[in-house]
Each structure stands twice: as C-alpha cells, then as structure tokens.
Write a protein that holds these residues in place. Structure first.
Motif, short mmCIF file in Angstrom:
data_model
loop_
_atom_site.label_atom_id
_atom_site.label_comp_id
_atom_site.label_asym_id
_atom_site.label_seq_id
_atom_site.Cartn_x
_atom_site.Cartn_y
_atom_site.Cartn_z
N ASN A 1 0.81 -1.21 0.00
CA ASN A 1 0.00 0.00 0.00
C ASN A 1 0.85 1.26 0.00
O ASN A 1 0.49 2.28 -0.61
CB ASN A 1 -0.92 0.02 1.23
CG ASN A 1 -2.00 -1.04 1.17
OD1 ASN A 1 -2.29 -1.57 0.09
ND2 ASN A 1 -2.57 -1.38 2.31
N ALA A 2 1.99 1.19 0.70
CA ALA A 2 2.79 2.40 0.91
C ALA A 2 3.77 2.68 -0.22
O ALA A 2 4.01 3.83 -0.57
CB ALA A 2 3.54 2.29 2.24
N ILE A 3 4.38 1.61 -0.79
CA ILE A 3 5.42 1.85 -1.81
C ILE A 3 5.03 1.30 -3.18
O ILE A 3 5.78 1.47 -4.14
CB ILE A 3 6.79 1.28 -1.38
CG1 ILE A 3 6.74 -0.24 -1.26
CG2 ILE A 3 7.23 1.90 -0.07
CD1 ILE A 3 8.09 -0.86 -0.94
N GLY A 4 3.90 0.61 -3.27
CA GLY A 4 3.46 0.09 -4.55
C GLY A 4 3.64 -1.40 -4.65
O GLY A 4 4.73 -1.94 -4.35
N ALA A 5 2.59 -2.08 -5.08
CA ALA A 5 2.65 -3.55 -5.18
C ALA A 5 3.70 -3.99 -6.19
O ALA A 5 4.34 -5.04 -6.04
CB ALA A 5 1.27 -4.06 -5.58
N GLU A 6 3.92 -3.16 -7.23
CA GLU A 6 4.86 -3.56 -8.28
C GLU A 6 6.27 -3.77 -7.73
O GLU A 6 6.93 -4.78 -8.03
CB GLU A 6 4.86 -2.46 -9.36
CG GLU A 6 5.39 -2.92 -10.70
CD GLU A 6 5.21 -1.84 -11.77
OE1 GLU A 6 6.24 -1.37 -12.25
OE2 GLU A 6 4.05 -1.49 -12.06
N ARG A 7 6.74 -2.83 -6.87
CA ARG A 7 8.10 -2.94 -6.34
C ARG A 7 8.22 -4.10 -5.36
O ARG A 7 9.22 -4.82 -5.34
CB ARG A 7 8.50 -1.64 -5.64
CG ARG A 7 8.63 -0.47 -6.59
CD ARG A 7 9.20 0.75 -5.88
NE ARG A 7 10.61 0.61 -5.59
CZ ARG A 7 11.32 1.49 -4.87
NH1 ARG A 7 10.71 2.54 -4.36
NH2 ARG A 7 12.61 1.31 -4.66
N VAL A 8 7.18 -4.30 -4.54
CA VAL A 8 7.23 -5.39 -3.56
C VAL A 8 7.20 -6.73 -4.27
O VAL A 8 7.98 -7.65 -3.95
CB VAL A 8 6.06 -5.27 -2.57
CG1 VAL A 8 5.96 -6.51 -1.68
CG2 VAL A 8 6.22 -4.02 -1.72
N ASP A 9 6.31 -6.88 -5.24
CA ASP A 9 6.18 -8.17 -5.93
C ASP A 9 7.37 -8.45 -6.83
O ASP A 9 7.64 -9.62 -7.15
CB ASP A 9 4.89 -8.18 -6.76
CG ASP A 9 3.65 -8.12 -5.88
OD1 ASP A 9 3.78 -8.45 -4.67
OD2 ASP A 9 2.57 -7.74 -6.38
N ALA A 10 8.09 -7.39 -7.25
CA ALA A 10 9.28 -7.61 -8.08
C ALA A 10 10.43 -8.20 -7.28
O ALA A 10 11.29 -8.90 -7.83
CB ALA A 10 9.70 -6.30 -8.73
N GLU A 11 10.48 -7.90 -5.98
CA GLU A 11 11.56 -8.43 -5.13
C GLU A 11 10.95 -8.98 -3.83
O GLU A 11 11.14 -8.43 -2.75
CB GLU A 11 12.56 -7.32 -4.80
CG GLU A 11 13.29 -6.74 -6.01
CD GLU A 11 14.28 -5.65 -5.62
OE1 GLU A 11 15.37 -5.99 -5.14
OE2 GLU A 11 13.92 -4.47 -5.77
#
Length: 935
Positions: free
Chosen positions: A448-458
């Motif tokens: 929610n805070a930094i974006g699902a894309e960045r979390v799911d990428a790493e």
C-alpha cells in the motif's frame, strides 16, 4: 496536458504547491511561485508578460525585470516538465498554463460553491451544505501563503472573504436543515478568527441556542457586546441585538421546526481520522465486535481495556478503526481523549483534568473543580445514553476508573502500553492484547505504501525488510517513506544499506525503541547537516508542539530558514505538522532527545534552551502588556531576543497566543527550573496571570505556580516570591481552597515586612482580607484591610485607596456593621470615581445599598441599587447587575410585593447561572423562601 498517470495538480489555497501523483515538485523562489500562481488562477488563458510584471513586482519592478520573468518561466518549465513538456507554453507575448480546471484546487472550490447554490435552489439544502464542506476542505491555511506581489495580496483578501462567505452560507443551510449541533465547533473557530463578522456571530449564537445551550448563547452576546464597545466604540448591529432579545424571550420561532430545544444536548463527534494504510487485524476487530454485541442489551457500559502492546504497534489505529465502524450504534456521541500516559515531556492527565475535558465535550460549561462533583455530573450526563468513549494512551487503572460511565449503554475503548489488570479484575473490562503484524500483513502494508509492483518484483527482499522492521507498523511506515523517495534504487540495495549502516537489532522486546531506532536512524542519516542539526535540537523541546518562530530561536536560524527545515522534516515523516504547528511522534521525540544528548555538548544544549526560554519570556511579556497595558513588569534581567516575536497586535491576538502556548509555557517553566534559569522560570508563570485568571483553568494555574515558586525561592531577592505568592493566593481562593490561599498570602506578608516592600505588602494585605471575608473571618480580615488602608495614605493613589476601601466596605457590610460600611463606602466611592475604577464603584454601590437596607432605610437603599444598575448596564457588568437585582428583590419582599420580588430574583438567577456564580445558590434559596411565604 500531462500524460496518463502523470496529472499535474496545483494547490493555491495555502502554501503554493504542485504535485504529480503523490510527488511534490520543487517550485523555486517566492517570485517564481508568484508567477505560477498567476498562471494557475488564469489556467487555460494567456497571461501577458506585462500582467506578470505588474502582478509580481507592481511599481517596484527593476530595470532587469524582463530577464527575471524569463528566468522564472524557464525555471517553472523545468520543474513542471515531469508532467509533460507542453504544460507551460508561449502564447503570443505571454504564457499559458495548459491545465483542466479540476487540476487547480481554487477552481475546484469555486465550482463546488456554484454547484452548491444550484442544489440549494433545487431544494437540496443539506446536500448543498456537504458540497460546500468539500470546497472548504481544500483550504490548507492562508491562500497563496508567502507569495509576494500586489496580485497575490489582492487574491489573498478575495479568497479569505470567499472562505468566510462559504462558511456563512453553509451555516445557513445547516441551520435550516436542523444540523446546528455539527456547526458549533466550526463556527466557534470562525468567530475567533473573524471576531467582528456579525453574521457569523449570529449563526454561532443560534447554533448554541438550538443545541440546548441557551446560557452559552446569551453569554456569547455579552462577550460580543463588550468586544465591540471596547474595540469599535459601537454596540452590535440590529441583527445581533434582535436575536439576543428573542433568545431572552425564548421566542418559539428560533426553534427548528418540529423540535424542542430543551430536549436536546450537544452531540460530540471527536474520533480522529483513520490511518490511510491500515491493514490486517481482522481477528481483533471480529473479537471486539463480538464483545460489543454480547453486551448490547445489558444496559451496562462495555469497557474494552488494555488494547495493549508496545509503542508504535498500532493500538490507536485499531481502536479508531473499530470505533468508526461502530459509531452509528452510538447516536449520543463519540468522545476521544489522549490521556498522555507515555508522553516523555508532559505528565499524564489527572483524572480530574480528564473529566474536565470530557465534560466540556459533553456541553457542560461548569467551572466547579471538586473531583466528586465532576464525576457525578459526568455520570449524570451519560446516564441512559449510548456514547462511544475512546480513552487513548492510559497509564494506569486509577487514571481511567473515574472516567467510566455509570448506568448507560455506552462503549469505552481504552488503549495503553500497560495491561491495566485492575480494570479487568474490578470493573469487568475485556482485555485485547495487540501483537505484531503477520508477515503477510506487513507485506500488504508495504504494498500500500510503496506500490505492489516494487514489492512483488523483489518478494524476498520485501520479506527481509519486513523482518528487519520487526513487523512493527510504525517502523514499516517510516521505512516505506524512505523507500518511496528512492524510486531509482532496488529494494535489495536499500536493505543492504540498512544492514551496512549497523543499525540496532530490530527484534521487538520490552523496549520498543530498540526495535525502531534503526529505522529512525536510516531516515536521520539521510538528512543534510542543517536538517540533522535541526532535528537534534528539536529533541530539546519539552512541550507538546512548537511554532516556527519559537523553533527559530531554538535552532538559531531565521524564520524562513526554520520553516523550510521544519517542513522538510515533516515531508520525511520525522515531524508531524498541523498548519504552522509541528510536533513529534512520541518515539521519534525520544530518538531526537537521545541524539541531541549524544552529539551536542552540555553547553550547546544549555545555550539553545536559553535562547528558546528568552524568546518565550519576551513573547509572554509582550502578550501581558497587550492585554493589560498597566501590568507592572518586573525587569527581565537578560538581553532581548534577536529572533522575531509573535505579532500580537490586539488583546485578542495576545489571548490567543497565551491559550495556544499555555502547555508549552508550563513545560518550559519546569525545564527552566531544572536548568537553573530561575529568573526566566518565575517570570514566565507570572506573565500568564491574565490567561489563567480569565479562563478559569485553576488546576493548571496552580501547577504552573508551584513550579514558579520553586524557582523564585532560589533567588536572593524576595520580590519574585511575593509576586508568585499573590497569584497563588488568588488561584487557591478561586478554587475554594481558602486555607491554602491564606497560607500563601501570609507567607508573602512575612516576606514583605522585613524587606520593606510596602507596595507588595499592600497588595498581599488586600488579597488576604478578601480571602478571609470569604471564610467569614471578618475580624481578622478587617484588621488586614485597615493596615492596607493606612499604607494607601502613605503611598497615595486613588485606585489603591479605592481597592482597600472597597474591601473594608464589603467586610463591614457582611459582618453586620452597616454604619462602618457606609463610612468607608462613602470615601471609597469618591476614590473610585476619581480613579475611574468603575467595577470597584459598582461593588461599593451594592454594598452601601446593603448597609442602608440593613439600617432600615429602604428608599436610600433603592437609590443606591438603581445607581449600581445604571453603571453596570453602561459597563456590561452582569455580575454586579445581578447582585443589585437581588438586592432590590429583598426590598420588594420586605414591602410584601412578592410578585415583583420573584421576577427580579429570577432575572438575577439567570445571570448568575450564565456566569457560573456561586451566588446562584443564594438566589435559589431566596426564591424558595418566597414560595414558602406565598404557599
């Protein structure tokens, strides 16, 4: 136009700002922002170079102004390029900002206003009020704040007028649709900011009246009348006077259709906003709901206590989330109170202080301070009600127990870092212990805070980061903020840097600071030297918050530099802001305090605190002199501060400053005493006299004076002690602690006699005589008042003489010595009139009238009472007016004119009740006696 996902938005209703998504754009120097403001207000239109020059520089444009315009346009094009290259375009001899109206907050607000008027015309008045509320929510402070030039100045005036026009039109719509209770706080704030707008005043009075607060509405008119006469030399206008008269008559037309004002009480709605990125806690919310439903029909308050856990774990967030979900089930209101149980710089609220806050929220204006009376009134107000009460940050069972309602169907939520086992064992409370987030919940928060894309990428690095943060919500949010600002780097790099910087272990144990210190240090280590120094020095602040000017004195920078530093720290979530006030989260405050102790020498810390204390002292001196021009100031005995003091250009501004800074002054007085800055400490307290005397915050006043007296006792000169003891005597007496008041005043007398300070001795004696009169110890009171009178013969001065004779007249009148009362009253009236001391004159007229009555001369007594009434009505002095009315009522009773006596006594009682005067009981007893005679 900006491309998809890159919409540029301009904000003008506050500090001028531009954003693309959540990213703020640096807009450069004030004049460059002034150019943008003109273009944004006229978005879609061509603005000529000449118009820009006239709007930004006016008649002071330098010869090189054309080059400056070119420079600013170039700077804006670069800054706005992130939203698309064609946002700011050249058009003929001028420039045009290519934006939709929906992308400028001012245009959105004005469109909302137009839409609201259309809705109201079509009959949708309540919906129109809500649309106006949306427009008003766009204001973030002073429009075009800090923007120079004649265009900005004219727009500031126009937009400020527009805001108050919106407030007034919304108030009319809400009053017309029965939503008066929602208006009280908003209109109260509005009339404080614009005290001479009579339409706002009338709306505020009507909202109070319709909410069952007739006494408060009438008191509001009395205050307005005194203000207008004092500041403008005029009475309020016809609308206000007519409204006041209709309220006095309880005119039925003032009541909303189909309702009775006497059956309603104020409905508070104090719950804070929810956090935007709340995640998880589904099981906990389900358990809370089961407990609530399970006791919904018992008729007893449900206490859910010890929503406990470490600091930063999300106790308040959970409590607010659940409270907002169930709030519709509590139609009689929602209360919220921070009990300050774990504030490192402020003591927890006492049960009595907490009750005072809750009673005020429930609509009580009583100033009576006895804890038992407070608790009884609190339970009475909640009896049979369904109210939700959220008590945040409790420190102990004892702090909370007195805040529990009696028989009611209310819900009480209590958060604490402690377990509060006593509430569970003795009060039937339910306990919910809050643990850490799960890994899945922590990852959801990061998404929610930094974006699902960045979390799911790493995913592995994200999980590692969550683990390093100890699954603690506060630590995760701070970490997420730092990651969001480094979009060009991978999570792997950021986590490795976090570990390389040798942060403390992030496992959660009994000391939550050991879990998040690393995350805080990551934020801190990214600061440039000036920001880092400012952050450290702010850790010295002992009070709850700080303004820009005070912070400048602490960090040693200009006001503009300091504001930039504070807002930068706020942008990085190391500081919270609410307009122009800034404060720390408790844990970050502790961290800043650790840093300043570790990295600054004791001498550097002491110098910074001395600078802050000096700023507050000179500000407080400026405030008391603005409020009471004749207040005799003790020499400051230190160089004047080089930092800008607050602009206190009126008594109202000075009173507002005192109210805003009262908690800070208390904390700073305590800190000054600890540091040995005794001269500053006692004077800070001494300068707050009028604030506490007029607001009636007597418990807080005694707390401040207790600290000030400790400092005064450290000085060789006894005068500071005497001055503080005088105020201590007044505060204690007003609290009903007359024995304590006498001790303080007699101690002051014992200091004044050997010191030969007859000026202060006279003041001490007069206050001592007045206190002894309240205790009905007339002989000793007369002795002290006579001694004071003899001193006035030595010093001279009509005012002091009048004050002493007023005390003697009242003492003799109350002790059944009417001849003496008349003897001293006659001399005192001459002195009071010579000094222009009208309040003393009014008091002596009443007491000499009492004396004539007691001597069996009702005709002369009536003349004196009527003289008092004429003077009181001229002054707006309601207290002595009521005393005179009750005096005339006694004369009417003696003449067996019971109907006239009853009418006069009722008028007196109404005034005493509005003033919360103890004499209300005397008036009630008089009326009861009349009823006995006529039965």
């Amino acid at each position: 136009m900006a491309g998809a996902g890159q919409i540029l938005r301009i904000e003008l209703l506050g500090e001028v700002a531009a954003r693309v998504g959540t990213r703020a754009i640096a807009l450069g120097a004030p004049r460059q922002r002034a150019v943008l403001a003109i273009l944004a207000i006229r978005a879609g239109q061509t603005v000529s170079r000449t118009e820009l020059i006239d709007g930004v520089w006016g008649t002071t444009a330098p010869p090189s102004v054309d080059g400056s315009v070119h420079t600013y346009i170039y700077g804006l094009r670069r800054a706005l390029s992130v939203a698309g290259e064609d946002v700011l375009v050249r058009a003929g001899s001028g420039y045009r900002l290519v934006l939709d109206p929906d992308d400028v907050d001012l245009a959105v607000a004005e469109a909302g206003f137009r839409r609201a008027r259309e809705l109201a015309t079509a009959g949708g008045r309540s919906a129109a009020a809500d649309v106006i509320a949306e427009s008003l929510s766009l204001w973030r402070g002073t429009p075009l704040f800090g923007i120079p030039g004649p265009f900005a100045e004219a727009e500031r005036v126009r937009l400020t007028k527009l805001r108050y026009q919106l407030i007034e039109e919304r108030a009319e719509l809400m009053l017309a649709t029965g939503r008066h209770q929602e208006l009280i706080t908003e209109l109260g704030e509005a009339v404080e900011a614009e005290p001479f707008r009579e339409r706002l005043r009338a709306q505020h009075m009507l909202a109070l009246y319709r909410s069952g607060r007739r006494a408060d509405a009438l008191a509001e008119f009395d205050m307005v009348r005194r203000l207008f006469v004092a500041e403008l030399g005029l009475d309020p206008g016809t609308e206000l006077r007519d409204l006041h008269l209709r309220m006095l008559r309880s005119d039925p037309s003032l009541e909303p259709a189909g309702t009775s004002i006497r059956t309603r009480s104020p409905i508070p709605a104090q719950l804070p906003h929810e956090v935007a990125d709340f995640v998880g806690r589904a099981g906990e919310i389900e358990q809370l709901a089961k407990w609530r439903i399970g006791t919904a029909s018992t008729g007893q308050a449900l206490v859910i206590s010890a929503i406990d856990g470490a600091g930063g774990i999300g106790k308040t967030s959970l409590a607010v989330r659940f409270a907002r979900q169930v709030a519709p089930n509590y139609p009689d209101g929602q209360l919220y109170l921070d009990l300050r149980g774990f504030d490192p710089n402020r003591p927890p609220l006492s049960p009595s202080e907490a009750l005072g806050h809750l009673l005020w929220a429930l609509g009580s204006s009583s100033r009576r301070q006895e804890p038992e009376a407070q608790a009884s009134l609190y339970r009475s107000l909640l009896s049979g009600k369904r109210v939700l009460i959220l008590l945040d940050n409790a420190v102990s069972t004892e702090q909370v127990r007195g805040l529990l309602p009696g028989v009611s169907s209310s819900l009480v939520l209590v958060t604490s870092r402690n377990r509060l086992s006593g509430l569970v064992a003795r009060d039937g409370a339910r306990r919910l212990t809050l643990g850490l987030l799960t890994e899945a919940e922590a990852l959801e928060l990061l998404r929610n805070a930094i974006g699902a894309e960045r979390v799911d990428a790493e995913p592995a690095e994200a999980a590692r980061l969550a683990q390093l943060c100890g699954y603690l919500p506060l630590a995760l949010r701070v970490a997420a903020e730092k990651i969001s600002s480094r979009s060009d780097r991978s999570l792997h790099e950021l986590v490795e840097n976090l570990i390389d910087e040798q942060l403390d272990a992030l496992e959660l144990d009994d000391d939550e600071m050991s879990s998040v210190r690393g995350i805080f240090s990551w934020s801190y280590d990214s600061l440039d030297p000036a920001l880092a120094r400012a952050f450290r020095y702010l850790g010295l602040l002992p009070g709850p918050d700080v303004g820009i000017a005070a912070a400048a004195a602490l960090v040693g920078a200009t006001g503009t530099e300091t504001e930039n530093l504070l807002r930068s720290l706020s942008d990085q979530h190391l500081l919270d802001d609410s307009g122009d006030r800034f404060h720390f989260h408790d844990l970050i405050r502790t961290y800043a305090g650790e840093l300043v102790k570790a990295q600054e020498t004791e001498e550097e810390r002491a110098a910074a605190m001395h600078s802050l204390l000096a700023w507050y002292l000179f500000s407080a001196r400026s405030a008391i002199q603005r409020i009471l021009p004749d207040y005799h100031l003790f020499p400051a005995n230190l160089p004047s501060t080089p930092y800008d003091l607050p602009d206190l250009d009126s008594p109202e501004a000075a009173r507002a400053w005192c109210a805003l800074e009262a908690l800070n002054v208390l904390a700073l007085t305590e800190r000054a005493t600890e540091l040995g800055e005794y001269g500053i400490a006692w004077q800070l307290a001494w300068c707050m006299y009028e604030h506490y005397y007029s607001t009636g915050q007597l418990t807080e006043w005694r707390k401040l004076l207790t600290v000030a007296l400790v400092s005064a006792e450290q000085l060789e000169d006894p005068e500071p002690q005497m001055r503080i003891l005088i105020q201590f005597g007044i505060a204690s007496s007003r609290l009903g602690r007359n024995d304590e008041a006498v001790r303080h005043l007699e101690r002051g007398v014992a200091l004044a006699r050997p010191a030969g300070n007859e000026d202060l001795l006279l003041r001490l004696l007069v206050n001592l005589a007045s206190t002894l009169r309240e205790m009905k110890q007339y002989d000793q009171g007369i002795q002290y008042a006579q001694e004071a009178f003899q001193l006035t013969k030595k010093f001279g001065g009509d005012y002091r003489t009048a004050g002493c004779l007023d005390s003697l007249c009242e003492l003799y009148a109350e002790s059944n010595q009417p001849e003496k009362a008349l003897e001293y009253g006659a001399i005192g009236l001459e002195a009071a009139r010579a000094a222009g001391a009208s309040l003393l004159e009014a008091n002596m007229l009443v007491n000499t009238a009492h004396a004539h009555r007691d001597l069996g001369d009702p005709a002369m007594a009536l003349r004196q009472y009527e003289a008092a009434l004429r003077l009181c009505r001229k002054l707006g002095d309601r207290y002595h007016e009521a005393l005179a009315l009750l005096g005339i009522a006694t004369l009417q009773k003696q003449a067996s004119r019971l109907a006239q006596a009853r009418e006069l006594a009722h008028r007196a009682l109404d005034i005493f009740v509005r003033l919360d005067g103890e004499e209300a009981d005397v008036a009630r007893a008089f009326l009861a006696g009349l009823d006995d005679e006529s039965s």
